[in-house]
Design a protein around this motif. Structure first.
Motif: not given
Length: 387
Positions: A112, A325, A281, A328
């Motif tokens: 992440l 995040m 991110s 994504q």
């Protein structure tokens, strides 16, 4: 979308708590890691499962404990043993370690954060300067690439003009920077700064920038989807510093309030950089602003969520950068472009609250003035804040 996901937070303290709270709101199963000193910490009790980083005879060793959150292979082992699908590094520790990010990805776990190659590229400041320049963003006048020797540094400084600031290309957190007022000072400090950088960051490479006396430090919160699309969430100002470290972070910037066009130009520049490198991110693009001319220059990019991200969240209605995040990461893991976070700038502009609102975050220093201001950590037993 979140069903069957397991998130390990490779961090501790406030940021671990922050990430776990968002994950729990989304129904994501969470795993915390901890050392003996952190056994009673909040992030340990909040997570669905908590796993010690040190085992057996390693417990109780202060030296090993101080390095535990940097033990990448141990963390990967915990992930694999517990069928973890996602890892959030938080900030600090391994968050901007490209080698660890690659290890996570190669282990089949979703990282992440931005791609390892972007962490590597933007983590070396001299390379980040090139990337910014290629995106058409002004950079602080300075040397081209890293300096091979003190002779190269002296030559570069002639073109830049004194005073200059020597910087470690792998530096961070306000460490690895030395101001030099003239040739003698530069020659005297070059080797010492190089050795210090090598000891602290593993890389001794240095470069030079023009030192701007009256400067503002302003950064822009950005988010990209890795497909060449990116947005910004406005600026934060962190000009009040000590030893090149931020003490006060606030939004909106008091300086930019006087120059509305500057905000748009800086935010556009930050987004342009993210689009060019196909950033994915959350991240922060930092700028130096000349207080006398309002000219701005690219300074560096932080390829992680920052301590101060909550300042930006406080200025936007229902903005959750950790959720973005996670979304994504899941969209990348499952190859689901439809679930990529919204990259329409208007969406985030509408979330921004009134300019009459102001968010401030402050750093509290605990130091011993009788020992040359050495850090003096301990338990806060009384805190009083004026209403």
């Amino acid at each position: 979308m979140y069903e069957g996901t397991k998130l390990l937070v490779a961090n501790r303290g406030e940021i671990a708590v922050r990430i776990i709270r968002t994950a729990k709101e989304l129904g994501i199963w969470t795993i915390a890691i901890y050392t003996p000193s952190d056994a009673l910490s909040l992030h340990v009790s909040l997570a669905d499962k908590a796993i010690p980083l040190l085992q057996g005879t390693a417990e109780g060793s202060a030296e090993l404990e101080s390095q535990a959150y940097l033990a990448g292979r141990r963390i990967i082992s915990i992930c694999l043993d517990n069928e973890v699908t996602m890892l959030h590094p938080g900030y600090g520790f391994l968050s901007e370690n490209a080698e660890f990010a690659s290890l996570v990805v190669n282990s089949g776990i979703t990282w992440l954060g931005p791609r390892p190659d972007l962490i590597q590229k933007m983590g070396l400041k001299h390379e980040a300067r090139v990337a910014a320049s290629d995106a058409g963003i002004p950079i602080v006048p300075g040397s081209v690439g890293v300096l091979a020797s003190a002779v190269d540094a002296l030559e570069a400084a002639k073109h830049v003009g004194y005073p200059v600031i020597l910087k470690a290309t792998a530096g961070g957190g306000g460490i690895g920077m030395v101001v030099c007022d003239d040739e003698a000072m530069l020659q005297e400090r070059f080797l010492a700064t190089q050795s210090s950088a090598r000891a602290l960051f593993g890389i001794g490479s240095l470069f030079i920038e023009k030192y701007i006396f009256a400067a503002r430090h302003i950064e822009v919160q950005v988010f990209g989807n890795g497909l060449g699309e990116a947005v910004h969430m406005g600026e934060r100002e962190c000009s009040v510093q000590r030893r090149h470290q931020k003490i006060i972070e606030e939004s909106p910037s008091p300086f930019i309030q006087r120059y509305p066009a500057l905000r748009q130009a800086m935010c556009d520049a930050a987004v342009a950089l993210c689009k060019r490198i196909k950033y994915n991110s959350a991240g922060t693009v930092e700028f130096l602003v000349d207080q006398t001319t309002a000219a701005f220059y690219f300074l560096e990019m932080n390829t992680r969520i920052q301590v101060e991200h909550t300042v930006t969240e406080a200025m936007h209605l229902d903005l959750d950068l950790v959720k973005l995040m996670i979304d994504q990461g899941i969209s990348e893991r499952l190859y689901m472009p439809a679930h990529v976070p919204d990259m329409c700038q208007d969406t985030y502009d509408k979330l921004r609250l009134s300019e009459s609102r102001h968010a401030i975050e402050g750093r509290v220093y605990a130091e011993n003035p009788f020992r040359n201001f050495l850090p003096s950590p301990g338990l806060l037993q009384l805190v009083e804040l004026d209403s």
